[in-house]
Design an enzyme around this catalytic site. Structure first.
Site, PDB file in Angstrom:
ATOM      1  N   HIS A 140      24.215  35.837  -6.582  1.00  0.00           N
ATOM      2  CA  HIS A 140      25.318  35.437  -7.207  1.00  0.00           C
ATOM      3  C   HIS A 140      26.563  35.873  -6.598  1.00  0.00           C
ATOM      4  CE1 HIS A 140      22.505  34.358 -10.231  1.00  0.00           C
ATOM      5  NE2 HIS A 140      22.792  35.271 -11.338  1.00  0.00           N
ATOM      6  N   CYS A 146      23.288  40.345 -15.310  1.00  0.00           N
ATOM      7  CA  CYS A 146      23.575  40.474 -14.068  1.00  0.00           C
ATOM      8  C   CYS A 146      25.081  40.324 -13.411  1.00  0.00           C
ATOM      9  CB  CYS A 146      22.419  39.657 -13.306  1.00  0.00           C
ATOM     10  SG  CYS A 146      22.571  38.122 -13.753  1.00  0.00           S
TER      11      CYS A 146
HETATM   12  N1  NAP Z   1      16.328  36.404 -12.610  1.00  0.00           N
HETATM   13  C1  NAP Z   1      17.412  37.313 -12.653  1.00  0.00           C
HETATM   14  O1  NAP Z   1      18.357  37.089 -11.875  1.00  0.00           O
HETATM   15  C2  NAP Z   1      17.544  38.140 -13.780  1.00  0.00           C
HETATM   16  C3  NAP Z   1      18.767  38.976 -13.750  1.00  0.00           C
HETATM   17  C4  NAP Z   1      19.014  39.920 -14.917  1.00  0.00           C
HETATM   18  C5  NAP Z   1      18.268  39.714 -15.973  1.00  0.00           C
HETATM   19  N2  NAP Z   1      16.908  38.735 -16.050  1.00  0.00           N
HETATM   20  C6  NAP Z   1      16.222  38.943 -17.220  1.00  0.00           C
HETATM   21  O2  NAP Z   1      15.041  39.473 -16.800  1.00  0.00           O
HETATM   22  C7  NAP Z   1      13.888  38.795 -17.547  1.00  0.00           C
HETATM   23  C8  NAP Z   1      12.990  38.056 -16.661  1.00  0.00           C
HETATM   24  O3  NAP Z   1      13.599  37.271 -15.731  1.00  0.00           O
HETATM   25  P1  NAP Z   1      13.005  36.501 -14.573  1.00  0.00           P
HETATM   26  O4  NAP Z   1      14.181  36.049 -13.892  1.00  0.00           O
HETATM   27  O5  NAP Z   1      12.050  37.425 -13.976  1.00  0.00           O
HETATM   28  O6  NAP Z   1      11.986  35.366 -15.305  1.00  0.00           O
HETATM   29  P2  NAP Z   1      10.640  34.866 -14.961  1.00  0.00           P
HETATM   30  O7  NAP Z   1      10.702  34.639 -13.127  1.00  0.00           O
HETATM   31  O8  NAP Z   1      10.507  33.590 -15.369  1.00  0.00           O
HETATM   32  O9  NAP Z   1       9.490  35.888 -15.299  1.00  0.00           O
HETATM   33  C9  NAP Z   1       9.213  35.982 -16.550  1.00  0.00           C
HETATM   34  C10 NAP Z   1       8.155  37.175 -16.821  1.00  0.00           C
HETATM   35  O10 NAP Z   1       7.977  37.162 -18.063  1.00  0.00           O
HETATM   36  C11 NAP Z   1       6.739  37.377 -18.501  1.00  0.00           C
HETATM   37  N3  NAP Z   1       6.320  36.890 -19.833  1.00  0.00           N
HETATM   38  C12 NAP Z   1       7.003  35.924 -20.402  1.00  0.00           C
HETATM   39  N4  NAP Z   1       6.470  35.956 -21.768  1.00  0.00           N
HETATM   40  C13 NAP Z   1       5.758  36.983 -21.909  1.00  0.00           C
HETATM   41  C14 NAP Z   1       4.868  37.458 -22.959  1.00  0.00           C
HETATM   42  N5  NAP Z   1       4.876  37.008 -24.270  1.00  0.00           N
HETATM   43  N6  NAP Z   1       4.152  38.508 -22.812  1.00  0.00           N
HETATM   44  C15 NAP Z   1       4.218  39.305 -21.885  1.00  0.00           C
HETATM   45  N7  NAP Z   1       5.020  38.750 -20.382  1.00  0.00           N
HETATM   46  C16 NAP Z   1       5.696  37.600 -20.732  1.00  0.00           C
HETATM   47  C17 NAP Z   1       6.077  36.238 -17.436  1.00  0.00           C
HETATM   48  O11 NAP Z   1       4.442  36.415 -17.421  1.00  0.00           O
HETATM   49  P3  NAP Z   1       3.777  35.236 -17.279  1.00  0.00           P
HETATM   50  O12 NAP Z   1       3.669  35.015 -15.810  1.00  0.00           O
HETATM   51  O13 NAP Z   1       2.426  35.969 -17.618  1.00  0.00           O
HETATM   52  O14 NAP Z   1       4.117  34.467 -18.087  1.00  0.00           O
HETATM   53  C18 NAP Z   1       6.889  36.802 -16.213  1.00  0.00           C
HETATM   54  O15 NAP Z   1       6.181  37.688 -15.553  1.00  0.00           O
HETATM   55  C19 NAP Z   1      14.802  37.601 -18.577  1.00  0.00           C
HETATM   56  O16 NAP Z   1      14.832  38.405 -19.980  1.00  0.00           O
HETATM   57  C20 NAP Z   1      16.044  37.672 -17.640  1.00  0.00           C
HETATM   58  O17 NAP Z   1      17.152  37.171 -18.381  1.00  0.00           O
HETATM   59  C21 NAP Z   1      16.661  38.055 -14.913  1.00  0.00           C
END
Ligand code: NAP
Length: 337
Positions: free
Chosen positions: A241, A128
């Protein structure tokens, strides 16, 4: 067109739902996936309820055309084959595949055509903080090659996911109630009333993984030999950010020419009237699509240097929006079944 969102309950997954609806993405069907924690939960998309399915190794992706995955690197690694084996294009938000040679790493404003060559049917969405920076630096690269970048980031709690945002709010509540933050789980230290100069794991070079992503991903997206030295810092804002960026170009550039290029660039909004307290801030960029830039000025320490400030909603352009724009690019090019 059938779309899947893997990680639908998460911060990025929820943003996918909003963005696909807002942009009226051309789709006929939607399917949501999660782990056992969210399987069975229901979310509304364009007035219709969808239930989260458990992500499993089966044929659930048989009719899926595009899968937006944002469920962490481990999940992407484990399920990439299951997701892509019937022909779905996987647009992945994790860092799992970004630096692999046969996986394009794409910001449509810069290298959209890279997405057309994807031997594994996986396209990686960049980090990001890197997306936000390259969207702003690419129009300047066209004026003169950027050789070096130094950057200090100010990254909000939401960059670590939905639970991390909740933890920051919880810490403030605990401090107000008891004088002390008791919940410290998602971040290595208390974030409330603090800043933490570490994002992601430390590597043996004493740069963090986030900082090394900025180094390598910037080169891959911009097709450039540019060297990026970053200090990535977690701050106690909730969303959006920001970055202070110093860059050195091959030729010296006039600030007026840089401002002109930025004001004409896709995905960038120039907000730059510092004498009147006008510059972009995360409270204003939150929820918006563009990356906002201000404080453009000559670097006092480097003749060929310029410095600027930028801020943007990393859950939108830094994650979900960029991924949806990649899909829109493929559709516009007739490159998806
Ligand atoms: N937040 C940001 O600003 C941002 C920016 C760029 C990239 N990212 C990337 O995007 C991804 C998600 O980030 P996030 O911020 O959205 O995290 P988050 O809010 O913690 O959400 C994580 C998601 O992944 C799912 N998940 C985890 N383990 C799983 C599994 N084994 N099978 C299926 N679903 C699973 C979770 O589902 P459950 O609720 O069922 O556990 C939840 O929906 C990460 O790789 C992160 O590095 C995030």
């Amino acid at each position: 067109m059938k779309v899947a969102i893997v990680g639908a309950s998460g911060a990025v997954g929820q943003e996918f739902l909003r963005i696909l609806a807002e942009r009226n993405f051309p789709m006929d069907d939607l399917v949501l996936f999660g782990s056992s924690r969210s399987a069975g939960q229901k979310y509304t998309f364009k007035g219709k309820e969808y239930e989260v399915k458990l992500l499993q190794h089966n044929n659930d992706f048989k009719d899926v055309d595009i899968a937006f995955t944002s469920a962490g690197g481990g999940t992407s690694a484990e399920f990439a084959e299951t997701i892509t084996k019937h022909g779905a294009v996987m647009i992945d938000n994790s860092s799992q595949f970004r630096m692999e040679k046969d996986v394009p790493l794409v910001v449509p404003e810069i290298n959209g055509d890279d997405a057309l060559n994807r031997p594994r049917n996986i396209i990686a969405n960049p980090n990001c903080t890197t997306i936000m920076m390259v969207v702003v630096l690419n129009p300047i690269e066209k004026l003169s090659h950027i050789k070096r970048i130094r950057i200090s980031s100010y990254q909000s709690a939401s960059g670590a996911g939905a639970a991390a945002m909740a933890e920051l709010e919880q810490q403030y509540k605990e401090i107000l109630a008891t004088g002390e933050a008791k919940t410290i789980a998602k971040f290595p230290h208390q974030l409330a009333y603090n800043v933490i100069p570490q994002i992601d794991k430390m590597t043996e070079t004493d740069y963090t993984k986030e900082e090394m992503k900025m180094f390598y991903e910037t080169q891959k997206i911009m097709h450039s030999d540019v060297r990026t030295s970053a200090t990535c810092v977690r701050v106690s804002s909730l969303r959006s950010h920001s970055e202070a960026v110093w860059f050195e170009t091959e030729k010296p550039l006039a600030v007026a020419d840089i401002r002109k290029a930025l004001s004409e660039a896709a995905g960038v909004t120039l907000v730059d009237d510092p004498q009147n307290y006008v510059y972009p801030m995360p409270l204003e960029s939150a929820g918006k699509d563009d990356i906002y830039v201000g404080r453009v000025r000559k670097d006092l320490a480097d003749e060929n240097g310029t410095t600027l400030w930028l801020t943007g909603d990393q859950i939108r352009k830094g994650a979900a929006l960029n991924a949806v724009q990649i899909a829109e690019y493929l559709i516009a090019k007739g490159n998806i079944k």
